[in-house]
Design a protein around this motif. Structure first.
Motif, PDB file in Angstrom:
ATOM      1  N   PHE A  17      -6.617  -2.903 -11.914  1.00 43.90           N
ATOM      2  CA  PHE A  17      -5.453  -3.208 -12.751  1.00 43.90           C
ATOM      3  C   PHE A  17      -4.190  -3.313 -11.890  1.00 43.90           C
ATOM      4  O   PHE A  17      -3.375  -4.221 -12.069  1.00 43.90           O
ATOM      5  N   VAL A  18      -4.016  -2.401 -10.942  1.00 47.95           N
ATOM      6  CA  VAL A  18      -2.838  -2.436 -10.063  1.00 47.95           C
ATOM      7  C   VAL A  18      -2.895  -3.661  -9.151  1.00 47.95           C
ATOM      8  O   VAL A  18      -1.859  -4.294  -8.904  1.00 47.95           O
ATOM      9  N   GLU A  19      -4.061  -4.025  -8.646  1.00 45.95           N
ATOM     10  CA  GLU A  19      -4.171  -5.236  -7.820  1.00 45.95           C
ATOM     11  C   GLU A  19      -3.736  -6.464  -8.602  1.00 45.95           C
ATOM     12  O   GLU A  19      -3.100  -7.360  -8.056  1.00 45.95           O
ATOM     13  N   GLN A  20      -4.070  -6.511  -9.897  1.00 50.01           N
ATOM     14  CA  GLN A  20      -3.715  -7.657 -10.736  1.00 50.01           C
ATOM     15  C   GLN A  20      -2.262  -7.604 -11.219  1.00 50.01           C
ATOM     16  O   GLN A  20      -1.700  -8.636 -11.588  1.00 50.01           O
ATOM     17  N   ASN A  21      -1.662  -6.417 -11.222  1.00 51.08           N
ATOM     18  CA  ASN A  21      -0.304  -6.205 -11.734  1.00 51.08           C
ATOM     19  C   ASN A  21       0.441  -5.301 -10.749  1.00 51.08           C
ATOM     20  O   ASN A  21       0.623  -4.118 -11.007  1.00 51.08           O
ATOM     21  N   PRO A  22       0.866  -5.841  -9.610  1.00 56.33           N
ATOM     22  CA  PRO A  22       1.331  -5.009  -8.490  1.00 56.33           C
ATOM     23  C   PRO A  22       2.785  -4.541  -8.548  1.00 56.33           C
ATOM     24  O   PRO A  22       3.518  -4.618  -7.567  1.00 56.33           O
ATOM     25  N   GLY A  23       3.184  -4.030  -9.684  1.00 57.53           N
ATOM     26  CA  GLY A  23       4.522  -3.453  -9.799  1.00 57.53           C
ATOM     27  C   GLY A  23       4.561  -2.522 -10.986  1.00 57.53           C
ATOM     28  O   GLY A  23       3.786  -2.673 -11.937  1.00 57.53           O
ATOM     29  N   GLY A  24       5.446  -1.541 -10.944  1.00 53.49           N
ATOM     30  CA  GLY A  24       5.537  -0.606 -12.050  1.00 53.49           C
ATOM     31  C   GLY A  24       6.760   0.275 -11.918  1.00 53.49           C
ATOM     32  O   GLY A  24       7.547   0.148 -10.978  1.00 53.49           O
ATOM     33  N   VAL A  25       6.909   1.145 -12.884  1.00 57.27           N
ATOM     34  CA  VAL A  25       8.017   2.094 -12.892  1.00 57.27           C
ATOM     35  C   VAL A  25       7.475   3.468 -12.547  1.00 57.27           C
ATOM     36  O   VAL A  25       6.545   3.958 -13.196  1.00 57.27           O
ATOM     37  N   LEU A  26       8.063   4.068 -11.507  1.00 55.80           N
ATOM     38  CA  LEU A  26       7.680   5.393 -11.047  1.00 55.80           C
ATOM     39  C   LEU A  26       8.763   6.377 -11.461  1.00 55.80           C
ATOM     40  O   LEU A  26       9.951   6.124 -11.243  1.00 55.80           O
ATOM     41  N   ALA A  27       8.363   7.483 -12.048  1.00 55.15           N
ATOM     42  CA  ALA A  27       9.298   8.561 -12.391  1.00 55.15           C
ATOM     43  C   ALA A  27       8.975   9.767 -11.529  1.00 55.15           C
ATOM     44  O   ALA A  27       7.815  10.136 -11.360  1.00 55.15           O
ATOM     45  N   SER A  28      10.030  10.360 -10.966  1.00 54.16           N
ATOM     46  CA  SER A  28       9.858  11.537 -10.120  1.00 54.16           C
ATOM     47  C   SER A  28      10.811  12.628 -10.578  1.00 54.16           C
ATOM     48  O   SER A  28      11.799  12.369 -11.258  1.00 54.16           O
TER      49      SER A  28
END
Length: 151
Positions: A17-28
């Motif tokens: 899924f990440v290979e097909q959609n290579p961006g996201g929102v990271l919360a730390s």
């Protein structure tokens, strides 16, 4: 991608899924203060040293950024990746700054996935994510589906 992919092998389905959609929102978690920090990140999948595993989710960041400082203080992060077609994954993971061969391998994967990226090479660090929990959501099905998986 369908939920059965996650039921059969949640880690491999997450990587795909990440290979097909290579961006996201990271919360730390912030070093100080009450509010979490969330930021868009460009993701990639790096091959593992032995090549037998499905890969590692990685991203690059400036070591002076809030997210890098937050990860240094507390490695627990959350990530959301969406497909734009009604599917999303929500991930809880441990983040770690990579070094040596792992960093080089991850850096190559990031450069290949995001050739427009970059940053000041004096300050770039590469971070790997170790997923612990994934929620798969598919709003394109009737009824919509959602399921949690340990990774």
């Amino acid at each position: 991608m369908i939920m059965t992919d996650f039921q059969d092998n949640a880690r491999a389905a997450l990587i795909e899924f990440v290979e097909q959609n290579p961006g996201g929102v990271l919360a730390s978690h912030p070093q100080s203060g009450d509010f979490p920090e969330a930021a868009w990140i460009d993701l990639a999948v790096s091959a593992t040293a032995g090549g037998g595993e499905p890969g590692e989710i990685v991203f690059g960041t400036d070591r002076r950024s809030r997210k890098a400082l937050n990860i240094g203080a507390r490695p627990e992060v959350s990530l959301v990746v969406v497909s734009g077609r009604g599917q999303e994954i929500q991930v809880e993971a441990l983040a770690r700054v990579l070094g040596g061969e792992d960093s080089a391998r991850a850096g190559e994967a990031i450069a290949a996935a995001h050739p427009e990226g970059g940053g000041d090479p004096d300050y770039v660090c590469v971070v790997g994510l170790e997923p612990k929990w994934v929620r798969w959501v598919d709003m394109s099905t009737m009824p919509p589906t959602m399921q949690d998986f340990e990774v």
